[in-house]
Every structure is written in C-alpha cells, then in structure tokens.
Motif scaffolding. Structure first.
Motif, PDB file in Angstrom:
ATOM      1  N   THR A  56      54.789  26.347  33.758  1.00 14.94           N
ATOM      2  CA  THR A  56      55.834  26.127  32.518  1.00 14.94           C
ATOM      3  C   THR A  56      54.962  23.852  31.310  1.00 14.94           C
ATOM      4  N   LYS A  57      54.033  23.649  32.178  1.00 12.62           N
ATOM      5  CA  LYS A  57      54.202  22.298  32.214  1.00 12.62           C
ATOM      6  C   LYS A  57      52.516  22.754  31.029  1.00 12.62           C
ATOM      7  N   THR A  58      51.380  23.544  31.797  1.00 10.09           N
ATOM      8  CA  THR A  58      50.165  23.410  30.786  1.00 10.09           C
ATOM      9  C   THR A  58      50.715  24.380  29.550  1.00 10.09           C
ATOM     10  N   PHE A  59      52.334  25.363  29.758  1.00 11.75           N
ATOM     11  CA  PHE A  59      52.228  25.716  27.706  1.00 11.75           C
ATOM     12  C   PHE A  59      53.258  25.010  27.611  1.00 11.75           C
ATOM     13  N   ILE A  60      53.829  23.440  28.212  1.00 14.30           N
ATOM     14  CA  ILE A  60      55.106  22.766  27.269  1.00 14.30           C
ATOM     15  C   ILE A  60      52.930  21.485  26.369  1.00 14.30           C
ATOM     16  N   ASP A  61      52.135  22.003  26.920  1.00 13.83           N
ATOM     17  CA  ASP A  61      51.320  21.151  26.837  1.00 13.83           C
ATOM     18  C   ASP A  61      50.740  21.589  25.511  1.00 13.83           C
ATOM     19  N   ARG A  62      50.577  22.496  25.789  1.00 17.96           N
ATOM     20  CA  ARG A  62      49.941  23.213  24.396  1.00 17.96           C
ATOM     21  C   ARG A  62      51.058  23.541  23.091  1.00 17.96           C
ATOM     22  N   THR A  63      52.151  22.504  23.471  1.00 16.45           N
ATOM     23  CA  THR A  63      53.143  23.363  22.441  1.00 16.45           C
ATOM     24  C   THR A  63      52.551  22.090  21.467  1.00 16.45           C
ATOM     25  N   TYR A  64      51.809  20.864  21.985  1.00 18.70           N
ATOM     26  CA  TYR A  64      51.678  19.740  21.136  1.00 18.70           C
ATOM     27  C   TYR A  64      50.570  19.644  19.732  1.00 18.70           C
ATOM     28  N   SER A  65      49.868  21.134  19.366  1.00 15.68           N
ATOM     29  CA  SER A  65      50.107  21.275  17.518  1.00 15.68           C
ATOM     30  C   SER A  65      50.787  21.262  16.448  1.00 15.68           C
ATOM     31  N   LEU A  66      52.395  22.112  17.913  1.00 16.11           N
ATOM     32  CA  LEU A  66      53.592  21.996  17.198  1.00 16.11           C
ATOM     33  C   LEU A  66      54.267  20.532  16.600  1.00 16.11           C
ATOM     34  N   TYR A  67      53.812  19.187  17.287  1.00 13.85           N
ATOM     35  CA  TYR A  67      54.392  18.657  16.917  1.00 13.85           C
ATOM     36  C   TYR A  67      54.570  17.559  15.274  1.00 13.85           C
ATOM     37  N   ASN A  68      53.169  17.489  14.832  1.00 14.00           N
ATOM     38  CA  ASN A  68      52.877  16.670  13.362  1.00 14.00           C
ATOM     39  C   ASN A  68      53.853  18.137  12.394  1.00 14.00           C
ATOM     40  N   GLN A  69      54.022  19.111  12.917  1.00 13.91           N
ATOM     41  CA  GLN A  69      54.249  19.911  11.859  1.00 13.91           C
ATOM     42  C   GLN A  69      55.965  20.112  12.075  1.00 13.91           C
ATOM     43  N   GLU A  70      55.942  19.363  13.423  1.00 13.23           N
ATOM     44  CA  GLU A  70      58.049  19.375  13.555  1.00 13.23           C
ATOM     45  C   GLU A  70      58.321  20.915  13.319  1.00 13.23           C
ATOM     46  N   SER A  71      57.586  21.764  14.027  1.00 10.31           N
ATOM     47  CA  SER A  71      57.947  23.539  14.170  1.00 10.31           C
ATOM     48  C   SER A  71      59.282  23.619  15.591  1.00 10.31           C
ATOM     49  N   LEU A  72      58.845  22.662  16.353  1.00 11.14           N
ATOM     50  CA  LEU A  72      60.184  22.534  16.789  1.00 11.14           C
ATOM     51  C   LEU A  72      61.742  21.656  16.546  1.00 11.14           C
ATOM     52  N   SER A  73      60.956  20.706  16.141  1.00  8.49           N
ATOM     53  CA  SER A  73      62.644  19.438  15.566  1.00  8.49           C
ATOM     54  C   SER A  73      64.136  20.562  15.177  1.00  8.49           C
ATOM     55  N   GLY A  74      64.564  20.664  15.893  1.00  9.21           N
ATOM     56  CA  GLY A  74      66.024  21.337  15.974  1.00  9.21           C
ATOM     57  C   GLY A  74      66.120  22.281  16.835  1.00  9.21           C
ATOM     58  N   ASP A 106      51.170  36.084  32.489  1.00  8.85           N
ATOM     59  CA  ASP A 106      51.057  37.435  31.661  1.00  8.85           C
ATOM     60  C   ASP A 106      50.419  37.156  30.856  1.00  8.85           C
ATOM     61  N   TYR A 107      49.815  35.950  30.228  1.00  9.02           N
ATOM     62  CA  TYR A 107      49.408  35.535  29.220  1.00  9.02           C
ATOM     63  C   TYR A 107      48.314  34.455  29.410  1.00  9.02           C
ATOM     64  N   ASN A 108      46.664  34.448  28.325  1.00 12.61           N
ATOM     65  CA  ASN A 108      45.833  34.368  29.148  1.00 12.61           C
ATOM     66  C   ASN A 108      46.223  32.766  28.423  1.00 12.61           C
ATOM     67  N   ILE A 109      46.823  31.522  29.190  1.00 11.68           N
ATOM     68  CA  ILE A 109      46.462  30.341  28.329  1.00 11.68           C
ATOM     69  C   ILE A 109      45.778  28.799  28.976  1.00 11.68           C
ATOM     70  N   LYS A 110      44.674  28.665  28.849  1.00 13.60           N
ATOM     71  CA  LYS A 110      44.415  27.796  28.852  1.00 13.60           C
ATOM     72  C   LYS A 110      45.122  26.039  28.931  1.00 13.60           C
ATOM     73  N   GLU A 111      43.928  25.270  29.273  1.00 13.24           N
ATOM     74  CA  GLU A 111      44.984  24.038  29.355  1.00 13.24           C
ATOM     75  C   GLU A 111      44.924  23.206  28.272  1.00 13.24           C
ATOM     76  N   CYS A 112      45.789  22.469  27.491  1.00 12.14           N
ATOM     77  CA  CYS A 112      44.712  21.487  26.660  1.00 12.14           C
ATOM     78  C   CYS A 112      43.870  20.220  26.921  1.00 12.14           C
ATOM     79  N   LYS A 113      42.737  20.065  25.708  1.00 10.97           N
ATOM     80  CA  LYS A 113      41.952  19.761  26.219  1.00 10.97           C
ATOM     81  C   LYS A 113      41.993  18.377  25.994  1.00 10.97           C
ATOM     82  N   GLY A 114      43.401  18.104  24.802  1.00  9.39           N
ATOM     83  CA  GLY A 114      43.236  16.812  25.091  1.00  9.39           C
ATOM     84  C   GLY A 114      42.361  15.787  23.687  1.00  9.39           C
ATOM     85  N   CYS A 115      41.679  17.072  22.831  1.00 11.63           N
ATOM     86  CA  CYS A 115      41.015  16.549  21.853  1.00 11.63           C
ATOM     87  C   CYS A 115      41.457  15.865  20.406  1.00 11.63           C
TER      88      CYS A 115
END
Length: 189
Positions: free
Chosen positions: A95-113, A40-49
C-alpha cells in the motif's frame, strides 16, 4: 455509470480481499465496479528523482503497471475504496509503495477532491488499528487534498477469521451506506 474502484493492498488472498468482495457484490448491478489487488501488478518503488515535478506533463519516468494501469483507474473512479492490512500500526508495504507512486499526480492535482474510503484490517483492537492507520494515511490524504468519506477498521486473525463477525457485518453495512450516499448525491454530478 458511476465507478467504484476497490483496491486491496494485501500480499495475500486474505481478509482485505474477503471484505472488499463482500462489499463489491452489493454494487455490481448498479455501478461499474473493479477490484484490483496491488500484489498482481508490477509496481516499482518511487526513485525520488522529482522528474515528474519538473517535466511539462508531470509524468512519472518509471514505466510499470502503476503508470500504465493503476493510476488511470484511480483517477477515473468516482470513489476509491482502499483496504490495507495493519502491519505494526501502519499500512502494508504494498500500500505504501502504491501511495508513493501517486506522487506524479501531486502537481497535477489529479486526486484533489477524489472520494476515498479507507479500510484497515488487523489483529489489534479496531480503535487502535483505525487511529494508527489513519495517521499513516494522513500525508497522502492532505497532500493530495483527498476527500475521505470515512475510514473503518476490522479486527481479524487468520484468513477468513473476523474476530467479531456481528460487528464486522455492521461495519460493512456502514461502508455500503457511505458509498450509496455519496454515489447518489445530486451535487455529485
């Protein structure tokens, strides 16, 4: 009030939705719950930029529903229940596209724990479905340092057709038990 976010990674109104709705209804009165369908959401693929790894805010440069809505919901939730169909022994493309888009949270460790429960739905034997989909989720789980409470698999055919309804009911009860145990932990605060 504690929050449970239910996410369906299915492209159709099918078995993932049905299972999530059945589990969600048992938590409506006690907890804040939200069921979102990635489709239901407009989700674009991660560009890998890698811009999100280089800018000070670690923000994703893609402006869509992922950055405006979905990631905020995930970060804000106490527990995330992520359901995906099993396609070719893997998670769905959505699901995979959504997971890939969480990459921006990686360095922030927003999902840690962050506490997650994974649900997989496919036609194959539940042991194979769980084994291969757990493998597909491994990188996401390890890189983000996610706390997986458990993962569960359902065997289903057509929409609304769980292959072993009695076993499916037991599995849903197990999921509810895991959620309740982790929502009421005193150390959780």
């Amino acid at each position: 009030m504690k929050k449970i976010l239910f996410i369906s990674g299915s492209a159709r109104n099918g078995n993932c939705k049905m299972i999530l709705e059945k589990i969600q209804k048992d938590f409506w009165l006690e907890y804040s719950t939200d069921l979102v369908h990635i489709r239901d959401y407009n989700i674009k693929e991660c560009k890998g930029c890698n811009t999100c790894t280089k800018n000070k805010t670690h923000a994703c440069v893609i402006t869509d529903d992922t950055t405006k809505v979905l990631l905020e919901k995930v970060v804000d939730a106490d527990i995330v229940v992520l359901a995906t169909p099993n396609y070719f022994y893997n998670v769905s493309g959505l699901t995979k596209t959504f997971i890939d888009r969480t990459y921006s949270l990686y360095n922030q460790e927003s999902l840690s724990g962050k506490k997650f429960v994974y649900i997989y739905v496919g036609e194959d034997d539940i042991n194979n479905t769980k084994k291969y989909c757990d493998n597909a989720m491994y990188g996401f789980t390890i890189c983000h340092k996610i706390s997986v409470l458990d993962s569960f698999a359902f065997s289903a055919g057509d929409i609304g057709e769980l292959k072993d309804p009695a076993q499916a009911q037991i599995t849903m009860q197990e999921i509810e038990k895991v959620l309740r145990e982790n929502l009421t932990e005193e150390s959780y605060e």
